[in-house]
Design a protein around this motif. Sequence first.
Motif, mmCIF file in Angstrom:
data_model
loop_
_atom_site.group_PDB
_atom_site.id
_atom_site.type_symbol
_atom_site.label_atom_id
_atom_site.label_comp_id
_atom_site.label_asym_id
_atom_site.label_seq_id
_atom_site.Cartn_x
_atom_site.Cartn_y
_atom_site.Cartn_z
ATOM 1 N N ARG A 7 29.365 -141.529 -49.575
ATOM 2 C CA ARG A 7 29.623 -142.752 -48.787
ATOM 3 C C ARG A 7 30.260 -142.304 -47.569
ATOM 4 N N TYR A 12 35.876 -145.481 -52.974
ATOM 5 C CA TYR A 12 35.139 -145.725 -54.223
ATOM 6 C C TYR A 12 35.902 -146.810 -55.090
ATOM 7 N N GLN A 13 35.079 -147.629 -56.040
ATOM 8 C CA GLN A 13 35.675 -148.102 -56.819
ATOM 9 C C GLN A 13 36.075 -147.577 -58.095
ATOM 10 N N THR A 16 33.069 -146.190 -60.953
ATOM 11 C CA THR A 16 31.894 -146.023 -60.388
ATOM 12 C C THR A 16 31.684 -144.330 -60.267
ATOM 13 N N ASN A 17 30.363 -144.031 -59.849
ATOM 14 C CA ASN A 17 30.142 -142.465 -59.673
ATOM 15 C C ASN A 17 30.682 -142.042 -58.287
ATOM 16 N N GLU A 78 32.092 -139.736 -62.932
ATOM 17 C CA GLU A 78 32.469 -140.882 -62.987
ATOM 18 C C GLU A 78 33.930 -140.923 -62.736
ATOM 19 N N SER A 120 38.521 -152.066 -59.045
ATOM 20 C CA SER A 120 37.025 -152.549 -59.251
ATOM 21 C C SER A 120 37.026 -153.932 -58.726
ATOM 22 N N THR A 124 32.138 -155.645 -61.478
ATOM 23 C CA THR A 124 31.933 -154.332 -62.020
ATOM 24 C C THR A 124 32.470 -154.298 -63.429
#
Length: 126
Positions: A7, A12-13, A16-17, A78, A120, A124
């Motif tokens: 990204r 990142y949340q 998530t991966n 993850e 998140s 999600t």
Amino acid sequence: MNVALCRADGIYQGGTNLAARWRVSRVTLDQLQAIEISVLWYTDGKGDQDLHVHHFERLDESQIQRTGLADEHRLTCELPATPLSYHGHLISVRWCIRMRLFLSDGREIVTEQPFYLAASSPSTLV
């Protein structure tokens, strides 16, 4: 050494991966004893530093010889829901991918690629 996140914004949340690519250059195969790549968080600021390794991979000399250095390598894991990245006046929680090269002459080379772990979104969590 180069570590690139999947990204561009580096956000990142939790849950998530994380995907990244890494490559070693300007070091020859015969100079390397091991490569470690880890996903971790640490605290920075007042008081003692906390550090927690979330994901860890190590390539020893024989694995490095087999895979070589010419190609990009991938890292995927993850991410947990917490602790979230935080930048306060007294303390900060920082996430990063840390790559360490162990050279045959005893030296170590370390690089870090920071990223931001955010809460998140409700969609999600379902």
